[in-house]
Design an enzyme around this catalytic site. Structure first.
Site, short mmCIF file in Angstrom:
data_model
loop_
_atom_site.label_atom_id
_atom_site.label_comp_id
_atom_site.label_asym_id
_atom_site.label_seq_id
_atom_site.Cartn_x
_atom_site.Cartn_y
_atom_site.Cartn_z
N GLY A 1 12.76 35.43 -1.79
CA GLY A 1 13.80 34.43 -1.61
C GLY A 1 14.61 34.61 -0.34
N CYS A 2 14.24 35.61 0.46
CA CYS A 2 14.93 35.86 1.73
C CYS A 2 14.03 35.39 2.87
CB CYS A 2 15.23 37.34 1.90
SG CYS A 2 16.35 38.00 0.66
N ALA A 3 14.62 34.77 3.88
CA ALA A 3 13.85 34.35 5.04
C ALA A 3 13.37 35.56 5.83
CB ALA A 3 14.69 33.44 5.93
N SER A 4 14.17 36.61 5.85
CA SER A 4 13.81 37.86 6.53
C SER A 4 13.11 38.77 5.53
CB SER A 4 15.07 38.56 7.04
OG SER A 4 15.79 37.71 7.88
#
Length: 136
Positions: A49-52
């Protein structure tokens, strides 16, 4: 219910008037955080769920919560450092009682993070809560 370490961060944010200064401070917090062992940066510790790229590895000793975390993005490393200050040393039950959105709002982060970063921050908080819940 914020730790002394988190209160220190909140006081610093109160002192910094400009968001650019706050942003730089978040990055500095991330730079000061110890790096996570690459061997721990595996799918089991990755936060979805994190872009990074983000990894969180819990350490629970004597009923107290702690974790190591890391990211490939400096601002996200800083957010991990802030979450570490918020949660580290709390009992498992206290971790579950923390109102992370309200505590982070005290820093003004909710107003200045992109939608992707906000979603990633929520995903990190959810992972921390899940880790504590599973250990209760």
């Amino acid at each position: 219910m914020a730790s002394a370490a988190f209160e220190d961060i909140a006081e610093t944010f109160d002192f910094l008037d400009d968001w650019e200064d706050r942003y730089r401070h978040v990055i500095e917090l991330g730079k000061a955080m110890a790096a996570m062992e690459p061997a721990l940066q595996v799918p089991a510790t990755k936060v979805d769920g994190c872009a990074s790229q983000v990894w969180i590895m819990p350490r629970i000793e004597a009923g107290r919560f702690d974790f190591q975390g890391d990211s490939d993005a400096m601002i996200v490393r800083g957010l991990i450092a802030i979450l570490h200050a918020l949660y580290s040393g709390l009992t498992l039950q206290e971790v579950l009682e923390v109102d992370a959105p309200a505590e982070m709002a005290r820093l003004g982060l909710d107003e200045h993070l992109s939608a992707q970063r906000s979603n990633g921050l929520r995903a990190m908080v959810q992972r921390i809560r899940l880790l504590a819940s599973d250990a209760v």
